[in-house]
Design an enzyme around this catalytic site. Structure first.
Site, PDB file in Angstrom:
ATOM      1  N   LYS A  87      37.397  42.159  50.282  1.00 33.86           N
ATOM      2  CA  LYS A  87      35.982  42.508  50.400  1.00 33.86           C
ATOM      3  C   LYS A  87      35.471  43.005  49.044  1.00 33.86           C
ATOM      4  CE  LYS A  87      35.785  41.741  54.828  1.00 33.86           C
ATOM      5  NZ  LYS A  87      35.676  40.305  55.071  1.00 33.86           N
ATOM      6  N   GLN A  89      44.653  42.561  43.480  1.00 31.71           N
ATOM      7  CA  GLN A  89      43.809  41.587  44.182  1.00 31.71           C
ATOM      8  C   GLN A  89      44.053  40.177  43.630  1.00 31.71           C
ATOM      9  OE1 GLN A  89      39.677  42.350  44.862  1.00 31.71           O
ATOM     10  NE2 GLN A  89      39.918  44.568  45.002  1.00 31.71           N
ATOM     11  N   TYR A 126      39.097  35.559  43.693  1.00 34.62           N
ATOM     12  CA  TYR A 126      38.870  34.517  44.708  1.00 34.62           C
ATOM     13  C   TYR A 126      38.357  33.242  44.023  1.00 34.62           C
ATOM     14  CZ  TYR A 126      37.137  32.212  48.936  1.00 34.62           C
ATOM     15  OH  TYR A 126      36.917  31.312  49.957  1.00 34.62           O
TER      16      TYR A 126
END
Length: 276
Positions: free
Chosen positions: A95, A105, A193
């Site tokens: 998130k 991450q 991402y």
């Protein structure tokens, strides 16, 4: 060994993956496998679709676990002698407000979204039957992230001759650069991402090229796609598309007719080929 055609969707116990399974159950003339890391959640999703009058089958698959991938590979080989449709949908995203350090991450996101997808392809692509269809679910974020890379990186990612090994080196370099906090200086965008999905899109372009070189006569078509901004646990409630709408482009690519020779090796959004 069964002559029944078979389709497999990774990461399909919820969200876009579940919607892809739902659509394939209605449109694909064969067995459709819903897969998930957690067998309980997978079986619950199968039960949900059964209540809708559909007949999906279940097999456990954790794309982070090579043994799990190989167990699925052996099962499909033995039962069906290969695969007709493979949709690589499994993926993760942190998130926006997650406080996990960016380097972690980056490593975790890359492990699943790029390396997990790559491992599934390494094990399952050799099983693709003639006229098979492979769909790698990427994201429009891969395009915006590409645009935020340095010119040098953009050139590499757009290359028509980049190899899988070279791509792996670049994905590993991104993770290493984040650990040293030099990723922006090294020309990377600030999105783990996005970079992982650049990897998926470029991997798809490489894989399509390899299919052309090694299996031209088999008419296997492989593409990357963007499902759009879809209301899922990943994207949240403000997104513009329902999961069933998000499934449309992946399903279109999974069900390209046997007389089609395109799209292949493309990045597809809203059923339209986009320039990479």
């Amino acid at each position: 060994m069964s002559n029944v055609p078979v389709a497999v969707v990774t990461g399909s116990n919820k969200g876009i993956g579940l919607a892809i399974v739902r659509a394939l159950c209605k449109q694909f003339p064969g067995d459709v496998y819903l897969t998930s890391r957690d067998a309980g959640r997978g079986q619950a999703a199968v039960a949900q679709l059964q209540e809708e009058g559909l007949r999906p089958l279940f097999h456990q698959l954790d794309i982070d676990d090579l043994q799990s991938i190989r167990a699925l590979r052996d099962f499909l080989k033995e039962k069906y002698g290969g695969i007709n449709v493979l949709v690589n949908n499994a993926g993760i995203a942190f998130k926006v407000n997650d406080t996990t350090p960016f380097a972690i991450q980056a490593e975790v996101t890359m492990k699943t979204n790029f390396f997990g997808t790559k491992n599934v392809c390494t094990e399952l692509l050799p099983l693709m039957k003639p006229y098979g269809r492979v769909v790698n679910v990427s994201s429009m974020v891969s395009c915006s992230a590409l645009g935020r890379c340095s010119q040098e990186l953009q050139q590499k990612f757009r290359s028509d001759t980049i190899t899988e090994d070279e791509l792996v080196q670049l994905m590993n370099k991104f993770v290493e650069d984040t650990k040293k906090s030099v990723h922006e200086k090294e020309g990377w965008p600030n999105t783990a991402y996005g970079v992982s999905k650049i990897g998926v899109t470029v991997l798809s372009r490489i894989q399509a090229r390899m299919l052309n070189e090694k299996r031209k006569g088999d008419h296997v078509l492989l593409n990357a796609c963007c499902p759009g901004w879809v209301r899922t646990d990943m994207a949240g409630p403000k997104a513009t598309k329902s999961p069933d709408e998000g499934a449309e482009t992946p399903v279109y690519l999974a069900l390209l007719p046997s007389n089609a020779d395109a799209p292949h090796g493309q990045f597809v959004s809203e059923k339209t080929v986009k320039t990479w």
